[in-house]
Structure formats: C-alpha cells, structure tokens
Write an enzyme that holds these catalytic residues in place. Structure first.
Site, PDB file in Angstrom:
ATOM      1  N   ASP A   1      40.766  55.760  35.244  1.00 33.31           N
ATOM      2  CA  ASP A   1      41.725  56.825  34.969  1.00 33.31           C
ATOM      3  C   ASP A   1      43.059  56.628  35.699  1.00 33.31           C
ATOM      4  O   ASP A   1      43.777  57.582  35.975  1.00 33.31           O
ATOM      5  CB  ASP A   1      41.118  58.192  35.310  1.00 33.31           C
ATOM      6  CG  ASP A   1      40.715  58.278  36.764  1.00 33.31           C
ATOM      7  OD1 ASP A   1      40.777  57.240  37.475  1.00 33.31           O
ATOM      8  OD2 ASP A   1      40.332  59.373  37.211  1.00 33.31           O
TER       9      ASP A   1
ATOM     10  N   HIS B   1      53.367  29.539  33.885  1.00 32.83           N
ATOM     11  CA  HIS B   1      53.260  30.964  34.191  1.00 32.83           C
ATOM     12  C   HIS B   1      52.209  31.192  35.288  1.00 32.83           C
ATOM     13  O   HIS B   1      51.292  31.995  35.123  1.00 32.83           O
ATOM     14  CB  HIS B   1      52.944  31.769  32.925  1.00 32.83           C
ATOM     15  CG  HIS B   1      54.136  31.895  32.030  1.00 32.83           C
ATOM     16  ND1 HIS B   1      54.091  32.417  30.769  1.00 32.83           N
ATOM     17  CD2 HIS B   1      55.429  31.563  32.217  1.00 32.83           C
ATOM     18  CE1 HIS B   1      55.294  32.388  30.218  1.00 32.83           C
ATOM     19  NE2 HIS B   1      56.132  31.870  31.085  1.00 32.83           N
TER      20      HIS B   1
ATOM     21  N   ASP C   1      60.146  31.830  40.621  1.00 32.54           N
ATOM     22  CA  ASP C   1      60.804  32.406  39.442  1.00 32.54           C
ATOM     23  C   ASP C   1      60.634  33.910  39.575  1.00 32.54           C
ATOM     24  O   ASP C   1      59.547  34.452  39.342  1.00 32.54           O
ATOM     25  CB  ASP C   1      60.129  31.871  38.170  1.00 32.54           C
ATOM     26  CG  ASP C   1      60.814  32.344  36.893  1.00 32.54           C
ATOM     27  OD1 ASP C   1      61.589  33.321  36.951  1.00 32.54           O
ATOM     28  OD2 ASP C   1      60.561  31.732  35.840  1.00 32.54           O
TER      29      ASP C   1
ATOM     30  N   ASP D   1      66.783  37.038  36.028  1.00 33.27           N
ATOM     31  CA  ASP D   1      65.711  36.041  35.867  1.00 33.27           C
ATOM     32  C   ASP D   1      66.182  34.744  36.530  1.00 33.27           C
ATOM     33  O   ASP D   1      66.981  34.014  35.952  1.00 33.27           O
ATOM     34  CB  ASP D   1      65.466  35.845  34.356  1.00 33.27           C
ATOM     35  CG  ASP D   1      64.330  34.883  34.056  1.00 33.27           C
ATOM     36  OD1 ASP D   1      63.639  34.454  34.995  1.00 33.27           O
ATOM     37  OD2 ASP D   1      64.148  34.567  32.861  1.00 33.27           O
TER      38      ASP D   1
ATOM     39  N   HIS E   1      59.209  23.662  27.496  1.00 33.29           N
ATOM     40  CA  HIS E   1      59.674  25.018  27.149  1.00 33.29           C
ATOM     41  C   HIS E   1      61.135  24.978  26.725  1.00 33.29           C
ATOM     42  O   HIS E   1      61.775  23.932  26.762  1.00 33.29           O
ATOM     43  CB  HIS E   1      59.459  25.974  28.328  1.00 33.29           C
ATOM     44  CG  HIS E   1      60.156  25.563  29.598  1.00 33.29           C
ATOM     45  ND1 HIS E   1      61.520  25.635  29.756  1.00 33.29           N
ATOM     46  CD2 HIS E   1      59.686  25.071  30.769  1.00 33.29           C
ATOM     47  CE1 HIS E   1      61.844  25.235  30.974  1.00 33.29           C
ATOM     48  NE2 HIS E   1      60.742  24.864  31.612  1.00 33.29           N
TER      49      HIS E   1
ATOM     50  N   HIS F   1      66.779  31.732  27.141  1.00 28.52           N
ATOM     51  CA  HIS F   1      66.528  32.824  26.197  1.00 28.52           C
ATOM     52  C   HIS F   1      67.549  33.911  26.446  1.00 28.52           C
ATOM     53  O   HIS F   1      68.229  33.915  27.481  1.00 28.52           O
ATOM     54  CB  HIS F   1      65.099  33.361  26.411  1.00 28.52           C
ATOM     55  CG  HIS F   1      64.771  33.625  27.863  1.00 28.52           C
ATOM     56  ND1 HIS F   1      65.119  34.784  28.514  1.00 28.52           N
ATOM     57  CD2 HIS F   1      64.175  32.852  28.812  1.00 28.52           C
ATOM     58  CE1 HIS F   1      64.724  34.718  29.783  1.00 28.52           C
ATOM     59  NE2 HIS F   1      64.158  33.551  29.997  1.00 28.52           N
TER      60      HIS F   1
ATOM     61  N   HIS G   1      62.887  38.536  28.066  1.00 25.00           N
ATOM     62  CA  HIS G   1      63.114  37.744  26.848  1.00 25.00           C
ATOM     63  C   HIS G   1      63.668  38.740  25.844  1.00 25.00           C
ATOM     64  O   HIS G   1      62.923  39.455  25.184  1.00 25.00           O
ATOM     65  CB  HIS G   1      61.803  37.105  26.361  1.00 25.00           C
ATOM     66  CG  HIS G   1      61.233  36.149  27.371  1.00 25.00           C
ATOM     67  ND1 HIS G   1      59.912  35.825  27.449  1.00 25.00           N
ATOM     68  CD2 HIS G   1      61.826  35.449  28.370  1.00 25.00           C
ATOM     69  CE1 HIS G   1      59.712  34.967  28.439  1.00 25.00           C
ATOM     70  NE2 HIS G   1      60.864  34.731  29.023  1.00 25.00           N
TER      71      HIS G   1
ATOM     72  N   GLU H   1      67.616  27.232  32.036  1.00 27.05           N
ATOM     73  CA  GLU H   1      66.484  26.947  32.911  1.00 27.05           C
ATOM     74  C   GLU H   1      65.720  25.673  32.561  1.00 27.05           C
ATOM     75  O   GLU H   1      64.523  25.723  32.266  1.00 27.05           O
ATOM     76  CB  GLU H   1      65.522  28.137  32.919  1.00 27.05           C
ATOM     77  CG  GLU H   1      65.117  28.656  31.536  1.00 27.05           C
ATOM     78  CD  GLU H   1      64.114  29.807  31.618  1.00 27.05           C
ATOM     79  OE1 GLU H   1      63.101  29.639  32.306  1.00 27.05           O
ATOM     80  OE2 GLU H   1      64.350  30.852  31.000  1.00 27.05           O
TER      81      GLU H   1
ATOM     82  N   TYR I   1      58.113  18.932  34.936  1.00 28.15           N
ATOM     83  CA  TYR I   1      56.801  19.247  35.514  1.00 28.15           C
ATOM     84  C   TYR I   1      55.913  18.028  35.370  1.00 28.15           C
ATOM     85  O   TYR I   1      55.543  17.664  34.253  1.00 28.15           O
ATOM     86  CB  TYR I   1      56.196  20.465  34.798  1.00 28.15           C
ATOM     87  CG  TYR I   1      57.204  21.578  34.617  1.00 28.15           C
ATOM     88  CD1 TYR I   1      57.416  22.521  35.625  1.00 28.15           C
ATOM     89  CD2 TYR I   1      57.994  21.633  33.469  1.00 28.15           C
ATOM     90  CE1 TYR I   1      58.384  23.505  35.480  1.00 28.15           C
ATOM     91  CE2 TYR I   1      58.963  22.618  33.317  1.00 28.15           C
ATOM     92  CZ  TYR I   1      59.156  23.551  34.327  1.00 28.15           C
ATOM     93  OH  TYR I   1      60.118  24.515  34.175  1.00 28.15           O
TER      94      TYR I   1
ATOM     95  N   ARG J   1      62.107  23.665  38.457  1.00 27.04           N
ATOM     96  CA  ARG J   1      62.919  24.389  37.476  1.00 27.04           C
ATOM     97  C   ARG J   1      64.058  25.043  38.245  1.00 27.04           C
ATOM     98  O   ARG J   1      63.877  25.489  39.383  1.00 27.04           O
ATOM     99  CB  ARG J   1      62.086  25.458  36.741  1.00 27.04           C
ATOM    100  CG  ARG J   1      62.901  26.245  35.722  1.00 27.04           C
ATOM    101  CD  ARG J   1      62.052  27.074  34.738  1.00 27.04           C
ATOM    102  NE  ARG J   1      61.269  28.128  35.337  1.00 27.04           N
ATOM    103  CZ  ARG J   1      59.968  28.089  35.531  1.00 27.04           C
ATOM    104  NH1 ARG J   1      59.284  27.013  35.160  1.00 27.04           N
ATOM    105  NH2 ARG J   1      59.321  29.087  36.103  1.00 27.04           N
TER     106      ARG J   1
ATOM    107  N   GLU K   1      67.005  27.968  37.400  1.00 23.00           N
ATOM    108  CA  GLU K   1      67.342  28.947  36.359  1.00 23.00           C
ATOM    109  C   GLU K   1      68.428  29.909  36.810  1.00 23.00           C
ATOM    110  O   GLU K   1      68.317  30.534  37.866  1.00 23.00           O
ATOM    111  CB  GLU K   1      66.077  29.752  35.993  1.00 23.00           C
ATOM    112  CG  GLU K   1      66.325  30.850  34.977  1.00 23.00           C
ATOM    113  CD  GLU K   1      65.061  31.553  34.519  1.00 23.00           C
ATOM    114  OE1 GLU K   1      64.077  31.598  35.287  1.00 23.00           O
ATOM    115  OE2 GLU K   1      65.066  32.071  33.390  1.00 23.00           O
TER     116      GLU K   1
HETATM  117  N1  GLY Z   1      60.531  34.287  34.064  1.00 20.87           N
HETATM  118  C1  GLY Z   1      60.312  34.073  32.703  1.00 20.87           C
HETATM  119  C2  GLY Z   1      61.230  33.085  32.165  1.00 20.87           C
HETATM  120  O1  GLY Z   1      61.879  32.387  32.900  1.00 20.87           O
HETATM  121  O2  GLY Z   1      61.410  32.992  30.980  1.00 20.87           O
HETATM  122 MN    MN Z   2      63.786  32.758  31.951  1.00 24.79          MN
HETATM  123 MN    MN Z   3      62.372  32.836  34.890  1.00 27.12          MN
END
Ligand code: GLY
Ligand code: MN
Ligand code: MN
Length: 436
Positions: free
Chosen positions: A31, A235, A252, A263, A342, A346, A353, A379, A383, A401, A403
C-alpha cells in the site's frame, strides 16, 4: 491559463475538444506508492501538480474553454495523504475557467463530447480513461441520435504537444539551464569526493543530496554510477559495488527542476589519475563529442548527426586497434555496434528522452532538421567488454561516455552543461586539489 495551453488551443482543429489526463500514483509495494511524477504533457499544458485530474479543452465553449476535473477536497483523505487544491483551488490557482470533481467526469462525458467533430485523446496510456471513452462511444453507437453526434475523428494530441515541446521557449530554456547547473555542480562534487574504496551508492547518494539541496525535485532518471567494467553496461543502475583504485568511474546523472531534466555523463579515474590506456580511449571519445557538439546546429539533421558520430567513432576504433579495415566497409557492416551501440543523443526537456518526432515522414526517410530552441544531448561513448579477446588487452573493461546538453541557437549552439569540465587535465587538477 498557461501560455502553452493558449498556443495548443490555437492549433486545435475546428469544432474539436481535447481530453488530457494527469498521471496517477503507482503502487511500489503493497500500500505504498512511488513518489508521484506528473504526466509531462499535462504538466506542460496546465501546470497542475496533482494526480487523477483531467483537463477538458473545448474552445467552442466560450464561457469555459478550459475545465479541470480534479480530486475534491476531503479532510480525511487530506489528513492521511496530503493537501488537495479541490475545485476552488483549480480555478483560483491554476487558471481553469471551471473546475468539477473528478467523480463526475464519466457521467459528464456525453455533455462534453456530443456535437464535437473531433476529439484529441491519446489512447493506450490510461486504461481507465480509455474505458470511459469507449463506454461513451458504445452508448452513442446504439442510440439513434437526433440532436448531436459523437466525434467522428480521434486525433492524438501529442501531434501538437510533441512539436510544441520540441521547440523550447526562453522561459523553458531558463528552467533547463537551472536543471543543468545543478547537475553539473553535482558532477563536480563527485569528482572532488570519489576515491578508491567508496561504494558506487555513496557517490549516487551525495550527488542526489546535492541536487535536492539546490532546489531540484530529485533526479531526472535513475542515476548510473558504474566503476570499472560496470561502465560497459549501458543502463547499470544497481550502483552497489566498491570503487577500485586504477579503475574509471562513469556517472550518468541529471537533475529535475520544475519538471525539466538535465542529463550529464562524465567518466573519470577513481584515484584521480588516468592511466595511459584510459586516456587514449578517453581522448578519442572526447574528440568525437566535441565535433558532434559542433555539428548540433541549425540545418543539420538528427540522422546526419548520428551518421557523423558513427563515422568519427569508427575512425577512433581503428586508431585504437579495436577495428581494422576500410572505414566505409566497417560502417556498412555496422562493425562499430560492438563498441558503440546507442544513439549519439536525444531530445531533452520535460522528459529525459523528450517528446517530438525524429522524422518528418512515416517511413523514417526524412530526418528532422535541427532548429533554434531544440535541446539535444550529445553523448558518444565507447564500451569495451572485459572479455573481448579481440580488443587490445589494455583496453578491456573500459567504458567511457561523455554527455552534455546542447541548445540549438540561431547562430550555432549553447552548451547548457559546460559548467562541469570534461577536459582530462582539468579533471585531474580538480581531483588532485580536493585531495590535498
Ligand atoms: N541517462 C539516459 C540517457 O543518457 O539517455
Ligand atoms: Mn542522454
Ligand atoms: Mn545520460
């Protein structure tokens, strides 16, 4: 009425009505619920923060073009679960022309929809509401209608809101800059505090505490804090391993401020000093990232940017000895997917996103041109799996990465997250200074 709602109304078709629902609370266990987060479109149009509301937008109704159905005041419920605006608050504090208890919504539907040609409603998000609208339509179908017909056309309102949200206003950019600054400072804090032996979760905790302390409602998405080869899991959100001397850490993490996301990803050495091998991979990613930022400007397309990043990273992989062969052939074979799997970025806004289409046609042939007011992440990453026998041994287990969040402007772009450095020498200097 919010400026955004006025602009939405301007774009609605003749004799149409829109039904835009708020989000609902979601059960976390038994709950207790997850912390509530408003639906982004509903928030964008209304600014109303509570769950279980519905906005009805009917421009033909000159007296009340904007009606909010909201949870009624209820002293007992409010004692247990928190304050409510109620119908009076919805009108007084949120600019609704009229407010009605949500309990009356289903019964009011015929009155709201009969006689309108078109209904703006997004099916398959809120099943309860879907059912109410379908029940209304079912009832209408079996009646011989003498006075009014139900809407004959149903349009997804995100056709309008997606395009609106893609082009940020000056006010939105200001909020996004705050979200960006808070996250950037949190990343700097992490650079100052990280050391061998710390747990990934402790780094996550100190960053999130900083964000809230500076006025963010929290994180914009689950933070990724990965030491060593955890950084090669895109992720990775367990964030529960100890950080090792000699490893890199990839963070990240972004903040949410008044609904808007930032982000940011930074990758740096746990002990404050890049090894030669780490630095070699880092320099490749950084160079690609800087060039892709440069590319993020008016007239270039989203797809063009992705292809550009693939070309540069494929060259980079060749330079590092990860791939061998002719660049064009490698790209054709998608050989880069082994180390770069990837997108280069975005849209960013209320959702991390964010809303808005990436193509201008149904076949995804025509990519959207970038235009002033759009905010996109940049970004690129590399890897290299720890068990990748084909990679030079010194690079195995390295994940990097970088970003940033970039606003497209009339004459180029503005990096909203430039406050946190990505220059490897500067990172080392920050880390060395904090260790004195
Ligand atoms: N943190 C999610 C991305 O970089 O798209
Ligand atoms: Mn991102
Ligand atoms: Mn990110």
């Amino acid at each position: 009425m919010r400026e955004q709602l006025k602009r939405f109304i301007d774009q609605m078709e003749e004799n149409s009505v829109a039904i835009i629902p708020a989000a609902h609370e979601k059960s976390r266990s038994y709950d207790t619920e997850y912390k509530f987060r408003q639906d982004s479109d509903f928030w964008y149009l209304t600014g109303f923060p509570e769950p279980d509301a519905v906005a009805v937008i009917d421009p033909q109704n000159k007296k009340s073009p904007y009606t909010l159905y909201v949870r009624p005041r209820d002293p007992l419920m409010e004692t247990w679960f928190g304050r409510r605006e109620g119908v009076d608050g919805a009108v007084k504090n949120y600019g609704a022309n009229k407010a009605v208890s949500i309990e009356k919504f289903a019964a009011d539907l015929p009155k709201l929809l009969d006689g309108r040609d078109k209904l703006y409603y997004r099916f398959a998000v809120d099943q309860t509401l879907d059912q109410q609208i379908l029940s209304y339509l079912t009832e209408q179908r079996v009646r011989r209608l003498k006075t009014a017909y139900p809407p004959h056309t149903i349009i997804d309102p995100t056709i309008i809101t997606g395009e609106m949200r893609l082009h940020k206003t000056a006010e939105e950019v200001e909020l996004m800059q705050v979200a960006a600054n808070i996250a950037a400072e949190a990343h700097i804090l992490a650079m100052k505090k990280v050391k061998p032996g710390m747990n990934e979760g402790q780094v996550e905790a100190l960053m999130e505490a900083y964000m809230k302390d500076k006025g963010a409602s929290g994180v914009a998405y689950n933070s990724i804090v990965g030491g060593g080869d955890n950084a090669t899991i895109l992720h990775y959100v367990e964030n529960n391993m100890p950080l090792k001397d000699g490893d890199l850490i990839l963070i990240d993490a972004g903040a949410e401020y008044k609904g808007y996301a930032s982000d940011i990803t930074r990758t740096f050495p746990v002990n404050g000093k890049f090894t030669e091998a780490q630095r070699e991979v880092y320099d490749v990613v950084l160079d690609v990232q800087l060039q892709c930022i440069e590319y993020t400007k008016t007239g270039n397309t989203v797809r063009g940017r992705q292809e550009f990043s693939i070309e540069l990273l494929t060259e980079g992989m060749k330079k590092l000895g990860l791939l061998k062969g002719n660049t064009k052939d490698l790209i054709k074979k998608k050989a880069y997917l082994k180390y770069y799997m990837h997108g280069v970025g975005h849209y960013l806004g209320l959702d991390v996103h964010d809303a808005g289409r990436y193509f201008t046609d149904q076949g995804a042939k025509n990519s959207k041109p970038l235009a002033p007011g759009m905010v996109l992440t940049v970004e690129p990453g590399l890897y290299i799996p720890a068990d990748d026998k084909s990679a030079p041994a010194k690079y195995r287990g390295i994940g990097i990465r970088i970003e940033d969040d970039v606003l497209v402007t009339e004459d180029g772009n503005r990096n909203l997250t430039s406050k946190v450095t990505k220059d490897p020498d500067e990172i080392e200097a920050i880390m060395a200074k904090s260790r004195k």
